[in-house]
Design a protein around this motif. Structure first.
Motif, PDB file in Angstrom:
ATOM      1  N   GLU A  69      11.348   4.013   0.826  1.00  0.00           N
ATOM      2  CA  GLU A  69      12.688   4.463   0.447  1.00  0.00           C
ATOM      3  C   GLU A  69      13.035   3.755  -0.863  1.00  0.00           C
ATOM      4  N   ALA A  70      12.140   3.840  -1.822  1.00  0.00           N
ATOM      5  CA  ALA A  70      12.246   3.040  -3.051  1.00  0.00           C
ATOM      6  C   ALA A  70      12.123   3.922  -4.285  1.00  0.00           C
ATOM      7  N   SER A  71      12.720   3.467  -5.366  1.00  0.00           N
ATOM      8  CA  SER A  71      12.552   4.173  -6.635  1.00  0.00           C
ATOM      9  C   SER A  71      11.435   3.536  -7.464  1.00  0.00           C
ATOM     10  N   LEU A  72      11.119   2.286  -7.166  1.00  0.00           N
ATOM     11  CA  LEU A  72      10.019   1.589  -7.836  1.00  0.00           C
ATOM     12  C   LEU A  72       8.749   1.707  -6.997  1.00  0.00           C
ATOM     13  N   PRO A  73       7.576   1.710  -7.620  1.00  0.00           N
ATOM     14  CA  PRO A  73       6.332   1.757  -6.837  1.00  0.00           C
ATOM     15  C   PRO A  73       6.052   0.413  -6.159  1.00  0.00           C
ATOM     16  N   HIS A  74       5.708   0.487  -4.869  1.00  0.00           N
ATOM     17  CA  HIS A  74       5.363  -0.684  -4.064  1.00  0.00           C
ATOM     18  C   HIS A  74       4.128  -0.372  -3.237  1.00  0.00           C
ATOM     19  N   ASP A  75       3.512  -1.423  -2.722  1.00  0.00           N
ATOM     20  CA  ASP A  75       2.423  -1.264  -1.775  1.00  0.00           C
ATOM     21  C   ASP A  75       2.563  -2.289  -0.664  1.00  0.00           C
ATOM     22  N   VAL A  76       1.678  -2.201   0.303  1.00  0.00           N
ATOM     23  CA  VAL A  76       1.603  -3.135   1.429  1.00  0.00           C
ATOM     24  C   VAL A  76       0.164  -3.617   1.455  1.00  0.00           C
ATOM     25  N   VAL A  77      -0.055  -4.910   1.167  1.00  0.00           N
ATOM     26  CA  VAL A  77      -1.405  -5.464   1.078  1.00  0.00           C
ATOM     27  C   VAL A  77      -1.458  -6.740   1.907  1.00  0.00           C
ATOM     28  N   SER A  78      -2.457  -6.841   2.777  1.00  0.00           N
ATOM     29  CA  SER A  78      -2.589  -8.041   3.609  1.00  0.00           C
ATOM     30  C   SER A  78      -2.845  -9.272   2.749  1.00  0.00           C
ATOM     31  N   ASP A  79      -2.305 -10.405   3.198  1.00  0.00           N
ATOM     32  CA  ASP A  79      -2.578 -11.670   2.533  1.00  0.00           C
ATOM     33  C   ASP A  79      -4.045 -12.042   2.737  1.00  0.00           C
ATOM     34  N   ASP A  80      -4.580 -12.869   1.856  1.00  0.00           N
ATOM     35  CA  ASP A  80      -5.988 -13.272   1.938  1.00  0.00           C
ATOM     36  C   ASP A  80      -6.334 -13.940   3.260  1.00  0.00           C
ATOM     37  N   ASP A  81      -5.381 -14.675   3.866  1.00  0.00           N
ATOM     38  CA  ASP A  81      -5.675 -15.401   5.102  1.00  0.00           C
ATOM     39  C   ASP A  81      -5.296 -14.615   6.360  1.00  0.00           C
ATOM     40  N   ALA A  82      -4.924 -13.356   6.225  1.00  0.00           N
ATOM     41  CA  ALA A  82      -4.592 -12.529   7.392  1.00  0.00           C
ATOM     42  C   ALA A  82      -5.856 -12.294   8.220  1.00  0.00           C
ATOM     43  N   PRO A  83      -5.712 -12.158   9.548  1.00  0.00           N
ATOM     44  CA  PRO A  83      -6.885 -11.941  10.405  1.00  0.00           C
ATOM     45  C   PRO A  83      -7.620 -10.630  10.149  1.00  0.00           C
ATOM     46  N   MET A  84      -6.980  -9.703   9.431  1.00  0.00           N
ATOM     47  CA  MET A  84      -7.577  -8.402   9.149  1.00  0.00           C
ATOM     48  C   MET A  84      -7.052  -7.928   7.796  1.00  0.00           C
ATOM     49  N   SER A  85      -7.887  -7.246   7.039  1.00  0.00           N
ATOM     50  CA  SER A  85      -7.463  -6.711   5.743  1.00  0.00           C
ATOM     51  C   SER A  85      -6.909  -5.306   5.911  1.00  0.00           C
ATOM     52  N   PHE A  86      -5.836  -5.009   5.188  1.00  0.00           N
ATOM     53  CA  PHE A  86      -5.291  -3.664   5.120  1.00  0.00           C
ATOM     54  C   PHE A  86      -4.569  -3.514   3.794  1.00  0.00           C
ATOM     55  N   ALA A  87      -4.462  -2.288   3.303  1.00  0.00           N
ATOM     56  CA  ALA A  87      -3.795  -2.050   2.026  1.00  0.00           C
ATOM     57  C   ALA A  87      -3.393  -0.586   1.915  1.00  0.00           C
ATOM     58  N   SER A  88      -2.170  -0.381   1.476  1.00  0.00           N
ATOM     59  CA  SER A  88      -1.701   0.971   1.188  1.00  0.00           C
ATOM     60  C   SER A  88      -1.916   1.260  -0.294  1.00  0.00           C
ATOM     61  N   GLU A  89      -1.674   2.487  -0.667  1.00  0.00           N
ATOM     62  CA  GLU A  89      -1.642   2.868  -2.071  1.00  0.00           C
ATOM     63  C   GLU A  89      -0.331   2.376  -2.675  1.00  0.00           C
ATOM     64  N   LEU A  90      -0.278   2.238  -3.971  1.00  0.00           N
ATOM     65  CA  LEU A  90       0.962   1.969  -4.695  1.00  0.00           C
ATOM     66  C   LEU A  90       1.728   3.295  -4.710  1.00  0.00           C
ATOM     67  N   GLN A  91       2.945   3.316  -4.145  1.00  0.00           N
ATOM     68  CA  GLN A  91       3.665   4.576  -3.996  1.00  0.00           C
ATOM     69  C   GLN A  91       5.179   4.371  -3.997  1.00  0.00           C
ATOM     70  N   THR A  92       5.921   5.463  -4.179  1.00  0.00           N
ATOM     71  CA  THR A  92       7.383   5.424  -4.144  1.00  0.00           C
ATOM     72  C   THR A  92       7.943   6.242  -2.989  1.00  0.00           C
ATOM     73  N   GLU A  93       7.101   7.008  -2.316  1.00  0.00           N
ATOM     74  CA  GLU A  93       7.544   7.803  -1.176  1.00  0.00           C
ATOM     75  C   GLU A  93       6.397   7.950  -0.194  1.00  0.00           C
ATOM     76  N   GLY A  94       6.729   8.429   0.986  1.00  0.00           N
ATOM     77  CA  GLY A  94       5.720   8.617   2.011  1.00  0.00           C
ATOM     78  C   GLY A  94       5.688   7.442   2.968  1.00  0.00           C
ATOM     79  N   SER A  95       4.553   7.285   3.629  1.00  0.00           N
ATOM     80  CA  SER A  95       4.419   6.208   4.607  1.00  0.00           C
ATOM     81  C   SER A  95       2.973   5.745   4.674  1.00  0.00           C
ATOM     82  N   TYR A  96       2.805   4.615   5.336  1.00  0.00           N
ATOM     83  CA  TYR A  96       1.482   4.028   5.566  1.00  0.00           C
ATOM     84  C   TYR A  96       1.527   3.371   6.945  1.00  0.00           C
ATOM     85  N   SER A  97       0.513   3.600   7.766  1.00  0.00           N
ATOM     86  CA  SER A  97       0.472   3.043   9.118  1.00  0.00           C
ATOM     87  C   SER A  97      -0.771   2.201   9.322  1.00  0.00           C
TER      88      SER A  97
END
Length: 119
Positions: A64-92
């Protein structure tokens, strides 16, 4: 003959129970709860920034943003995950293992969040 029919019925019931029991994807100890929790991706924040879920649950980030954002796991997270850089839509992402999964927005270091998975 009645005894033979009872045996066949018992085998059929056992097969149904066995098939039902094997359909669980929740790992040892039971079925996954399968709940989905939403996190809003806003301009410069995640809302809520911290969510607590059970193994087998899913987090869905909804933009729900006008700027592009993503969701990226931290280096020390137990599992890696990453979304695309986006301004709309969703990532699960589904989390099957207990632990603390920190994440951040790549272009905006101040945007951080945590998924806490508790048994």
């Amino acid at each position: 003959m009645l005894r033979h029919t009872a045996k066949i019925a018992a085998i059929a019931v056992s097969a149904v129970l066995l098939t039902t029991g094997c359909s669980s994807d929740g790992g040892p100890g039971g079925a996954s709860s399968g709940t989905t929790v939403q996190v809003r991706v806003l301009d410069m924040s995640y809302d809520p920034a911290v969510v607590t879920i059970k193994p087998g649950d899913t987090v869905e980030w909804v933009w729900e943003a006008s700027l592009p954002h993503d969701v990226v796991s931290d280096d020390d997270a137990p599992m890696s995950f990453a979304s695309e850089l986006q301004t709309e839509g969703s990532y699960s992402q589904t989390f099957d293992t207990a632990g603390v999964y920190g994440y951040h927005c790549t272009p905006h270091a101040q945007m951080t969040g945590e998924v806490i998975v508790e048994e």
